[in-house]
Design a protein around this motif. Structure first.
Motif, PDB file in Angstrom:
ATOM      1  N   VAL A  50       4.362  -6.311  -3.680  1.00  0.00           N
ATOM      2  CA  VAL A  50       3.136  -6.546  -4.446  1.00  0.00           C
ATOM      3  C   VAL A  50       2.995  -8.035  -4.770  1.00  0.00           C
ATOM      4  N   THR A  51       4.073  -8.661  -5.220  1.00  0.00           N
ATOM      5  CA  THR A  51       4.021 -10.081  -5.561  1.00  0.00           C
ATOM      6  C   THR A  51       3.694 -10.931  -4.349  1.00  0.00           C
ATOM      7  N   GLU A  52       4.323 -10.637  -3.210  1.00  0.00           N
ATOM      8  CA  GLU A  52       4.068 -11.405  -1.986  1.00  0.00           C
ATOM      9  C   GLU A  52       2.615 -11.273  -1.541  1.00  0.00           C
ATOM     10  N   THR A  53       2.060 -10.071  -1.673  1.00  0.00           N
ATOM     11  CA  THR A  53       0.662  -9.853  -1.290  1.00  0.00           C
ATOM     12  C   THR A  53      -0.275 -10.639  -2.196  1.00  0.00           C
ATOM     13  N   ARG A  54      -0.015 -10.609  -3.492  1.00  0.00           N
ATOM     14  CA  ARG A  54      -0.871 -11.329  -4.448  1.00  0.00           C
ATOM     15  C   ARG A  54      -0.807 -12.839  -4.216  1.00  0.00           C
ATOM     16  N   ARG A  55       0.398 -13.367  -3.976  1.00  0.00           N
ATOM     17  CA  ARG A  55       0.525 -14.799  -3.725  1.00  0.00           C
ATOM     18  C   ARG A  55      -0.275 -15.216  -2.497  1.00  0.00           C
ATOM     19  N   ALA A  56      -0.180 -14.423  -1.438  1.00  0.00           N
ATOM     20  CA  ALA A  56      -0.917 -14.750  -0.226  1.00  0.00           C
ATOM     21  C   ALA A  56      -2.427 -14.766  -0.489  1.00  0.00           C
ATOM     22  N   LEU A  57      -2.900 -13.773  -1.208  1.00  0.00           N
ATOM     23  CA  LEU A  57      -4.339 -13.696  -1.490  1.00  0.00           C
ATOM     24  C   LEU A  57      -4.802 -14.823  -2.406  1.00  0.00           C
ATOM     25  N   ILE A  58      -4.029 -15.118  -3.442  1.00  0.00           N
ATOM     26  CA  ILE A  58      -4.448 -16.153  -4.397  1.00  0.00           C
ATOM     27  C   ILE A  58      -4.488 -17.522  -3.740  1.00  0.00           C
ATOM     28  N   TRP A  59      -3.363 -17.903  -3.072  1.00  0.00           N
ATOM     29  CA  TRP A  59      -3.277 -19.250  -2.510  1.00  0.00           C
ATOM     30  C   TRP A  59      -4.013 -19.392  -1.184  1.00  0.00           C
ATOM     31  N   GLY A  60      -4.117 -18.309  -0.435  1.00  0.00           N
ATOM     32  CA  GLY A  60      -4.719 -18.412   0.888  1.00  0.00           C
ATOM     33  C   GLY A  60      -6.160 -17.978   0.977  1.00  0.00           C
ATOM     34  N   ALA A  61      -6.686 -17.312  -0.067  1.00  0.00           N
ATOM     35  CA  ALA A  61      -8.062 -16.815   0.021  1.00  0.00           C
ATOM     36  C   ALA A  61      -8.860 -17.043  -1.263  1.00  0.00           C
ATOM     37  N   VAL A  62      -8.345 -16.582  -2.401  1.00  0.00           N
ATOM     38  CA  VAL A  62      -9.125 -16.628  -3.643  1.00  0.00           C
ATOM     39  C   VAL A  62      -9.388 -18.061  -4.089  1.00  0.00           C
ATOM     40  N   LEU A  63      -8.342 -18.883  -4.185  1.00  0.00           N
ATOM     41  CA  LEU A  63      -8.534 -20.272  -4.624  1.00  0.00           C
ATOM     42  C   LEU A  63      -9.412 -21.080  -3.668  1.00  0.00           C
ATOM     43  N   PRO A  64      -9.184 -21.031  -2.341  1.00  0.00           N
ATOM     44  CA  PRO A  64     -10.076 -21.771  -1.437  1.00  0.00           C
ATOM     45  C   PRO A  64     -11.526 -21.325  -1.553  1.00  0.00           C
TER      46      PRO A  64
ATOM     47  N   ALA B 291       0.825  -1.207   0.000  1.00  0.00           N
ATOM     48  CA  ALA B 291       0.000   0.000   0.000  1.00  0.00           C
ATOM     49  C   ALA B 291       0.862   1.261   0.000  1.00  0.00           C
ATOM     50  N   LEU B 292       2.003   1.210   0.675  1.00  0.00           N
ATOM     51  CA  LEU B 292       2.890   2.369   0.747  1.00  0.00           C
ATOM     52  C   LEU B 292       3.708   2.560  -0.530  1.00  0.00           C
ATOM     53  N   HIS B 293       4.250   1.459  -1.056  1.00  0.00           N
ATOM     54  CA  HIS B 293       5.228   1.571  -2.138  1.00  0.00           C
ATOM     55  C   HIS B 293       4.938   0.657  -3.330  1.00  0.00           C
ATOM     56  N   GLY B 294       3.771   0.052  -3.370  1.00  0.00           N
ATOM     57  CA  GLY B 294       3.465  -0.883  -4.443  1.00  0.00           C
ATOM     58  C   GLY B 294       3.384  -0.251  -5.817  1.00  0.00           C
ATOM     59  N   ALA B 295       3.054   1.033  -5.880  1.00  0.00           N
ATOM     60  CA  ALA B 295       2.930   1.710  -7.171  1.00  0.00           C
ATOM     61  C   ALA B 295       4.270   2.224  -7.675  1.00  0.00           C
ATOM     62  N   SER B 296       5.317   2.110  -6.864  1.00  0.00           N
ATOM     63  CA  SER B 296       6.643   2.594  -7.245  1.00  0.00           C
ATOM     64  C   SER B 296       7.314   1.592  -8.173  1.00  0.00           C
TER      65      SER B 296
END
Length: 307
Positions: free
Chosen positions: A224-238, A213-218
């Motif tokens: 950003v990649t770590e956040t997406r991986r966590a969301l995909i494997w830990g929330a979206v897919l389940p 959120a602080l520096h992802g747009a830089s």
């Protein structure tokens, strides 16, 4: 050094620094185990944080920085559950003197008791970062004070991930971060229960989300990649598997992607680390979602606490 209710670990930390540095500062975050008195008895200068404000490691480190003696060039940061290896300060100091563009230098942090639990072993493997120029350091590192002041120090409000965020700002300003092939500290995690590991992974997810959120747009696309991986494997897919299964049992076949991913990770890092890396995406996702939920509600804190 910073800590809260570290007990005998704090005493060992203080003793390990005796004779290696000119000034020892201990920042206490509301301990009730006699840590403040023990630190003073061993000659440390003690800073007690105001308990009316939330504790964070970043806030504690900044409070310690404010107490550093005038004329100091370098500061060694460490946590109260670590021991600084004899000779490390001299090695790090020599490197800094020879490399004026270096703002931060760190070495090998090891778990003191890796055989005590699988969670301690995982920590020990995590600390084994590549040698040479680095993007970030951990909580233990020797830093150039002028670089720290130029960067504005740590972000007080960060619950976790304060060192990578600081290192990002330092690198943007042209400073360098280095990892040396030298022993630095011994860390006593005492992580013996699954719940402790889960909470630590959840904090990591929170750090990923806040960092992005602080520096992802830089250009660095910080975490950003770590956040997406966590969301995909830990929330979206389940969620997709469970919702789809409500309409057709064939959607359960999507769950086979997890053993496939596990085998891929095992080939790269072994069964133990591979399994916990995949499992860790679930608490990480909890941390990511918690951060964004509280941000949407306008809350600046979460249920996560600095230990």
């Amino acid at each position: 050094m910073i800590g809260r209710n570290e007990g005998e670990r704090l005493i060992r930390c203080l003793q390990s620094l005796t004779g290696q540095v000119r000034q020892i500062i201990y920042v206490d975050s509301g301990s009730c185990d006699g840590s403040v008195e023990a630190a003073r008895n061993l000659g440390a200068e003690v800073v007690e944080l105001d308990t009316s404000r939330p504790f964070t490691a970043a806030r504690a480190r900044n409070a310690g920085l404010a107490a550093v003696a005038t004329g100091t060039e370098y500061v060694q940061f460490t946590d109260g559950d670590c021991e600084v290896v004899e000779g490390w300060i001299a090695t790090a100091h020599a490197f800094m003197e020879a490399n004026p563009q270096a703002a931060v230098v760190c070495g090998r942090r090891r778990e003191q008791f890796p055989s005590a639990s699988v969670y301690n072993r995982l920590c020990d493997a995590e600390w084994d970062t590549p040698i040479g120029p680095a993007k970030a350091c951990g909580g233990d590192a020797l830093m150039r004070l002028t670089a720290l002041h130029d960067a504005g120090g740590y972000r007080d409000e960060l619950i976790a991930g304060e060192e990578p965020e600081l290192c990002l700002r330092l690198r943007r300003a042209g400073w360098e971060i280095w990892r040396l092939d030298a022993e630095m500290t011994r860390h006593d995690a005492r992580m013996l229960r699954f719940g402790q590991w889960w909470q630590r992974s959840r904090r990591a997810g929170h750090a990923f989300a806040e960092g992005a959120a602080l520096h992802g747009a830089s250009p660095e696309r910080h975490w950003v990649t770590e956040t997406r991986r966590a969301l995909i494997w830990g929330a979206v897919l389940p969620a997709a598997i469970l919702i789809g299964a409500a309409f057709s049992v064939w959607f359960l076949l999507l769950a086979l992607i997890y053993p496939a991913q596990l085998l891929r990770l095992v080939q790269r890092m072994g069964w133990e680390r591979g399994a916990f890396t995949l499992l860790g995406k679930f608490p990480e996702a909890v941390g990511v979602l918690e951060y964004h939920l509280n941000r949407r509600r306008g809350r600046t804190r979460t249920l996560l606490e600095y230990k």
